[in-house]
Design an enzyme around this catalytic site. Structure first.
Site, short mmCIF file in Angstrom:
data_model
loop_
_atom_site.label_atom_id
_atom_site.label_comp_id
_atom_site.label_asym_id
_atom_site.label_seq_id
_atom_site.Cartn_x
_atom_site.Cartn_y
_atom_site.Cartn_z
N GLY A 106 0.79 -1.24 0.00
CA GLY A 106 0.00 0.00 0.00
C GLY A 106 0.82 1.28 0.00
N GLY A 123 -1.10 1.14 -4.89
CA GLY A 123 -1.58 0.83 -3.54
C GLY A 123 -1.91 2.09 -2.75
N LYS A 130 4.25 -12.78 -12.04
CA LYS A 130 2.85 -12.39 -11.76
C LYS A 130 1.90 -13.52 -12.16
N ASN A 161 3.94 4.22 -27.87
CA ASN A 161 4.86 4.92 -26.97
C ASN A 161 5.35 6.25 -27.54
N ARG A 220 14.03 -3.16 -25.37
CA ARG A 220 13.93 -4.08 -24.23
C ARG A 220 13.87 -5.52 -24.80
N ASP A 277 3.77 -3.16 4.20
CA ASP A 277 4.65 -2.86 3.07
C ASP A 277 6.11 -3.00 3.48
N PRO A 288 14.21 8.61 -23.42
CA PRO A 288 14.62 7.37 -24.08
C PRO A 288 13.44 6.55 -24.59
N THR A 328 -1.99 -8.24 -13.74
CA THR A 328 -1.65 -7.37 -14.86
C THR A 328 -2.01 -7.99 -16.21
N ASP A 329 -2.25 -7.13 -17.19
CA ASP A 329 -2.50 -7.63 -18.56
C ASP A 329 -1.27 -8.32 -19.13
N GLU A 330 -0.09 -8.06 -18.53
CA GLU A 330 1.14 -8.64 -19.08
C GLU A 330 1.17 -10.16 -18.97
N TYR A 368 9.18 -10.59 -14.97
CA TYR A 368 8.12 -9.92 -14.19
C TYR A 368 6.76 -10.56 -14.47
N SER A 369 6.39 -10.63 -15.76
CA SER A 369 5.03 -11.12 -16.05
C SER A 369 4.91 -12.61 -15.73
N LYS A 393 9.25 4.39 -14.61
CA LYS A 393 8.26 4.01 -15.61
C LYS A 393 8.17 5.09 -16.70
P1 NAD Z 1 5.10 -0.21 -7.13
O1 NAD Z 1 6.40 -0.83 -7.49
O2 NAD Z 1 4.92 1.26 -7.23
O3 NAD Z 1 4.72 -0.61 -5.64
C1 NAD Z 1 4.93 -1.88 -5.11
C2 NAD Z 1 4.78 -1.78 -3.59
O4 NAD Z 1 4.94 -3.10 -3.05
C3 NAD Z 1 5.84 -0.90 -2.92
O5 NAD Z 1 5.26 -0.12 -1.92
C4 NAD Z 1 6.81 -1.90 -2.33
O6 NAD Z 1 7.51 -1.41 -1.20
C5 NAD Z 1 5.87 -3.03 -1.97
N1 NAD Z 1 6.54 -4.33 -1.89
C6 NAD Z 1 7.43 -4.86 -2.76
N2 NAD Z 1 7.84 -6.06 -2.33
C7 NAD Z 1 7.17 -6.31 -1.18
C8 NAD Z 1 7.14 -7.40 -0.28
N3 NAD Z 1 7.89 -8.48 -0.48
N4 NAD Z 1 6.34 -7.31 0.79
C9 NAD Z 1 5.58 -6.22 1.02
N5 NAD Z 1 5.59 -5.16 0.22
C10 NAD Z 1 6.35 -5.20 -0.88
O7 NAD Z 1 4.03 -0.99 -8.01
P2 NAD Z 1 2.64 -0.49 -8.60
O8 NAD Z 1 2.87 0.04 -9.95
O9 NAD Z 1 1.92 0.31 -7.60
O10 NAD Z 1 1.91 -1.90 -8.78
C11 NAD Z 1 1.13 -2.44 -7.73
C12 NAD Z 1 0.53 -3.76 -8.19
O11 NAD Z 1 -0.27 -3.56 -9.35
C13 NAD Z 1 1.59 -4.80 -8.58
O12 NAD Z 1 1.14 -6.05 -8.12
C14 NAD Z 1 1.62 -4.76 -10.09
O13 NAD Z 1 1.98 -6.00 -10.62
C15 NAD Z 1 0.15 -4.43 -10.39
N6 NAD Z 1 -0.10 -3.72 -11.66
C16 NAD Z 1 0.59 -2.57 -11.94
C17 NAD Z 1 0.29 -1.86 -13.11
C18 NAD Z 1 1.01 -0.58 -13.46
O14 NAD Z 1 0.82 -0.07 -14.57
N7 NAD Z 1 1.83 0.00 -12.58
C19 NAD Z 1 -0.68 -2.35 -13.98
C20 NAD Z 1 -1.35 -3.54 -13.65
C21 NAD Z 1 -1.06 -4.20 -12.48
O1 DAU Z 2 0.64 -3.41 -18.52
C1 DAU Z 2 0.69 -3.33 -17.14
C2 DAU Z 2 2.12 -3.17 -16.70
O2 DAU Z 2 2.49 -1.84 -17.02
C3 DAU Z 2 2.34 -3.44 -15.22
O3 DAU Z 2 2.04 -4.79 -14.95
C4 DAU Z 2 3.77 -3.13 -14.82
O4 DAU Z 2 3.93 -3.27 -13.42
C5 DAU Z 2 4.09 -1.70 -15.22
O5 DAU Z 2 5.45 -1.42 -14.93
C6 DAU Z 2 3.81 -1.47 -16.69
O6 DAU Z 2 4.73 -2.22 -17.51
P1 DAU Z 2 5.40 -1.63 -18.83
O7 DAU Z 2 6.65 -2.36 -19.08
O8 DAU Z 2 4.40 -1.58 -19.94
O9 DAU Z 2 5.66 -0.13 -18.34
P2 DAU Z 2 6.89 0.86 -18.58
O10 DAU Z 2 6.48 2.20 -18.09
O11 DAU Z 2 8.17 0.30 -18.09
O12 DAU Z 2 6.97 0.91 -20.17
C7 DAU Z 2 5.88 1.35 -20.96
C8 DAU Z 2 6.30 1.23 -22.42
O13 DAU Z 2 7.32 2.19 -22.69
C9 DAU Z 2 6.90 -0.12 -22.78
O14 DAU Z 2 6.54 -0.46 -24.10
C10 DAU Z 2 8.40 0.12 -22.70
C11 DAU Z 2 8.53 1.57 -23.13
N1 DAU Z 2 9.64 2.33 -22.51
C12 DAU Z 2 9.80 2.28 -21.16
C13 DAU Z 2 10.82 2.98 -20.54
C14 DAU Z 2 11.00 2.92 -19.05
C15 DAU Z 2 10.48 3.10 -23.30
O15 DAU Z 2 10.31 3.16 -24.54
N2 DAU Z 2 11.48 3.79 -22.69
C16 DAU Z 2 11.71 3.75 -21.34
O16 DAU Z 2 12.67 4.40 -20.87
#
Ligand code: NAD
Ligand code: DAU
Length: 334
Positions: free
Chosen positions: A8, A13, A151, A246, A270, A33, A202, A123-125, A147-148, A186
């Site tokens: 959270g 969160g 998950k 992107n 990547r 957390d 980038p 996640t959709d991933e 990662y995916s 991100k």
């Molecule tokens: P984030 O990295 O910002 O936050 C993750 C949180 O989890 C942090 O507060 C971290 O300290 C805590 N954490 C990590 N390891 C832990 C552990 N072992 N025990 C307890 N706490 C721990 O991530 P986010 O972007 O907020 O994503 C949250 C959730 O949503 C994740 O499960 C991610 O897979 C999912 N999700 C994210 C996105 C996205 O676009 N960011 C999309 C779909 C799903």
């Molecule tokens: O789809 C949901 C997912 O979205 C979550 O499950 C993940 O936790 C979250 O991190 C996010 O994953 P992505 O890999 O899609 O997010 P990111 O912001 O890292 O990248 C978004 C897109 O941009 C991806 O196609 C990679 C590209 N990218 C990313 C970075 C960091 C770049 O082109 N340049 C960059 O520097």
């Protein structure tokens, strides 16, 4: 309801904790957390003094910490995860520890405590990449990155605990979130902060990868809907209203920050990069949920939030972040 919100203090969160406390006057929230690089107490500053809120520093893979946190809770919403794809490519271990083993420990504790509801934030991933059309909840799992895959492992365990032990569990799978408190590793916050500084943005590969952008508040309302109205054992997709390549995202950020396209820098792609994500969210919409924020409006609000909250992001752009940036992009942050 008294909710245990794991992870959270992270991006989604912490937005969810605020959403619940603002929306449901009777609810209480306990956050557990680990406070990794991505978890920050500052993210929860707004609710820190709320008598309905409590914070516990601990990891989901630590059974004792979980048992203590779960005490008296009616439901668990598990956000805790290592969440960044690029970091999982560099070093997958922490992803297995938290996203798979941590989920297992949490499920065991939830089973022992006879928890009323368990929601796994996924996640959709986990579906992999799709060139045309959209993934539904019955699309096969086909993850590309460590990662995916981790998950997906968590999701499979959740499903097994529902089928085998009758744990009242549900899974949500959302598309790419953006909005306030997003850690600047991100794409969107990284580009916003680099643009503020006049630094390069980038872009991996040809920049034509497509993501299905979801404003974080819409994700929170979707999770809340599933938590309260979803059916046990089911998966619910929560997709954003707009898809965008992107390179278009980056150009919009440049426009909103008053910078020109000379800041765009194409960099090495990547490995295993998914080309396109797209979610069909009809099942969640049938519960009454609807995304409220289009990408243009959400991105404008997000840029404005970063403009107004330098005291939040400035301390992050030091120490660990600088080291990460150097390793990931092969150069110093400006
Ligand atoms: P984030 O990295 O910002 O936050 C993750 C949180 O989890 C942090 O507060 C971290 O300290 C805590 N954490 C990590 N390891 C832990 C552990 N072992 N025990 C307890 N706490 C721990 O991530 P986010 O972007 O907020 O994503 C949250 C959730 O949503 C994740 O499960 C991610 O897979 C999912 N999700 C994210 C996105 C996205 O676009 N960011 C999309 C779909 C799903
Ligand atoms: O789809 C949901 C997912 O979205 C979550 O499950 C993940 O936790 C979250 O991190 C996010 O994953 P992505 O890999 O899609 O997010 P990111 O912001 O890292 O990248 C978004 C897109 O941009 C991806 O196609 C990679 C590209 N990218 C990313 C970075 C960091 C770049 O082109 N340049 C960059 O520097």
């Amino acid at each position: 309801m008294k909710l245990l919100v794991t992870g959270g203090a992270g991006f989604i969160g912490s937005n969810f904790v605020r959403y619940v406390l603002n929306t449901h006057a009777e609810d209480e929230v306990v956050v557990l957390d680990k406070l990794t690089y991505a978890g920050r107490r500052e993210n929860l500053a707004e609710v820190a003094e709320d008598p309905r809120f409590a914070f516990i520093h601990g990891a989901i893979e630590d059974r004792e910490a979980v048992d203590a946190a779960i005490e008296g809770c009616d439901a668990i919403v598990n956000f805790a995860a290592e969440s960044h794809v690029d970091r999982s490519i560099e070093d997958p271990e922490a992803f297995i520890t938290t996203d798979v083993i941590g989920t297992h420990v949490l499920l065991e504790a939830a089973r022992a405590a006879k928890i009323g509801r368990y929601v796994q934030i996924s996640t959709d991933e986990v579906y992999g990449s799709i060139d045309e059309g959209s993934f539904t909840e019955s699309s096969p799992i086909d993850p590309s990155s460590p990662y995916s895959a981790s998950k997906a492992g968590g999701d499979m365990l959740v499903q097994a605990y529902f089928r085998t032990y009758g744990l009242p569990a549900l899974i949500t799978r959302a598309s790419n979130n953006y909005g306030p408190f997003h850690y600047p590793e991100k794409l969107i916050p990284l580009c916003v902060l680099n643009a503020f500084a006049g630094d390069k943005l980038p872009v991996y590969g040809d920049g034509m990868q497509v993501r299905n952008w979801l404003y974080v508040e819409d994700h929170c309302s979707g999770i809340d809907t599933v938590l309260r109205k979803g059916a046990e054992g089911e998966v619910y997709n929560i997709g954003g209203p707009d898809e965008c390549p992107n390179i278009e995202v980056v150009k919009r950020v440049l426009e909103l920050t008053g910078r020109d396209e000379s800041l765009i820098e194409y960099v090495t792609d990547r490995p295993g990069h998914d080309r396109r994500y797209s979610l069909a969210s009809d099942k969640t919409m049938a519960l009454g949920w609807q995304a409220q924020t289009g990408f243009a409006e959400g991105l404008e609000r997000t840029v404005q939030w970063y403009r107004d909250n330098e005291d939040w992001w400035q301390p992050i752009r030091s120490g660990e972040y600088l080291e990460y940036y150097r390793q990931q992009y092969g150069r110093e942050l400006a």
